[in-house]
Design a protein around this motif. Structure first.
Motif, short mmCIF file in Angstrom:
data_model
loop_
_atom_site.label_atom_id
_atom_site.label_comp_id
_atom_site.label_asym_id
_atom_site.label_seq_id
_atom_site.Cartn_x
_atom_site.Cartn_y
_atom_site.Cartn_z
N ILE A 172 4.73 2.76 -5.12
CA ILE A 172 3.94 1.55 -4.89
C ILE A 172 2.71 1.62 -5.79
CG2 ILE A 172 2.70 2.56 -2.92
CD1 ILE A 172 2.73 -0.30 -1.70
N MET A 173 2.38 0.50 -6.40
CA MET A 173 1.28 0.48 -7.37
C MET A 173 0.35 -0.69 -7.07
SD MET A 173 1.39 0.33 -11.55
CE MET A 173 2.15 -1.30 -11.63
N LEU A 174 -0.96 -0.41 -7.07
CA LEU A 174 -1.98 -1.43 -6.88
C LEU A 174 -2.81 -1.52 -8.15
CD1 LEU A 174 -4.16 -2.30 -3.89
CD2 LEU A 174 -5.33 -1.63 -5.99
N THR A 175 -3.02 -2.75 -8.64
CA THR A 175 -3.80 -2.98 -9.85
C THR A 175 -4.91 -3.98 -9.55
OG1 THR A 175 -1.84 -2.63 -11.24
CG2 THR A 175 -3.72 -3.73 -12.26
N VAL A 176 -6.12 -3.65 -9.95
CA VAL A 176 -7.29 -4.52 -9.79
C VAL A 176 -7.81 -4.85 -11.18
CG1 VAL A 176 -9.55 -4.84 -8.71
CG2 VAL A 176 -7.85 -3.34 -7.63
#
Length: 229
Positions: A172-176
């Motif tokens: 799972i990857m979160l990008t801001v």
């Protein structure tokens, strides 16, 4: 085994022990923050609510003298401020939506609140379903988003923000992303929070990067592998 190999073996053992200690510290830190948040809610929050009710009853019974009513109104406003401060402290310590509504809702509401508070477009692209990964992953995702938005508000001078969560079978990857001044706009002391998050991601076998975006601004990304079923 030759004696020359002993130092390397000792270093590997030491690194493993430190990594285990770091993970234990993260767990204890999270548990203490959650417990303190609950105490603020159950004890302080309940007492403040009771004080609000008692003050309301007193205002109904007290003489209708302007000076007394004005003082009572000031007390009511002050009590309201204390209640809101207590709620903000609870939320800062631990976002209870993470446990009761799931990480998807917690992330989405955090982005929405950020946009409303700072009067800029803040968009969130989230999976349709709740991500299936351990609670420890959810905590790191939420903490990364909190730190990223905090740095954007304090240093980025951005006019828009995009948050993207990619959830697949393996990770799972979160990008801001923001369109602000870029990573160079973040002071050295402001990077300590990112260093802690990088260690938390590393403990879970993942990575955290903070770099300039291809079209300007900055991109903060955390990727966490999912444990084998």
């Amino acid at each position: 085994m030759p004696a020359s190999f002993a130092p390397a073996s000792d270093d590997a053992l030491r690194a493993a022990e430190l990594n285990e200690l770091l993970g234990h510290s993260f767990t204890c830190w999270d548990n203490e923050r959650r417990q303190l948040s609950r105490q603020l809610h159950d004890s302080v929050g309940s007492s403040l609510t009771a004080l609000t009710m008692h003050l309301g009853l007193l205002m109904q019974k007290m003489p209708q003298e302007p000076a007394l009513q004005d003082r009572a109104t000031q007390m009511k406003n002050l009590l309201h401020t204390v209640i809101e401060t207590n709620r903000a402290m609870q939320h800062r310590l631990w976002n209870d939506k993470l446990e009761f509504l799931g990480v998807r809702v917690a992330l989405g509401e955090l982005v929405t609140q950020f946009g409303e508070e700072h009067k800029i477009p803040a968009r969130a692209s989230l999976p349709e379903d709740e991500p299936r990964c351990p609670r420890s992953h959810h905590v790191v995702l939420l903490r990364t988003l909190e730190e990223g938005l905090r740095n954007i508000a304090a240093h980025a001078q951005a006019s828009e923000v995009d948050v993207i969560v990619d959830d697949n079978d393996d990770a799972i990857m979160l990008t801001v992303k923001d369109n602000g001044v870029g990573p160079n706009g973040l002071p050295c002391h402001g990077k300590h929070g990112l260093r802690v998050l990088r260690e938390r991601a590393h403990y879970l076998g993942g990575t955290l990067t903070f770099a300039a975006g291809p079209a300007g601004g900055a991109v903060l990304t955390v990727t966490l592998p999912k444990p084998a079923a």
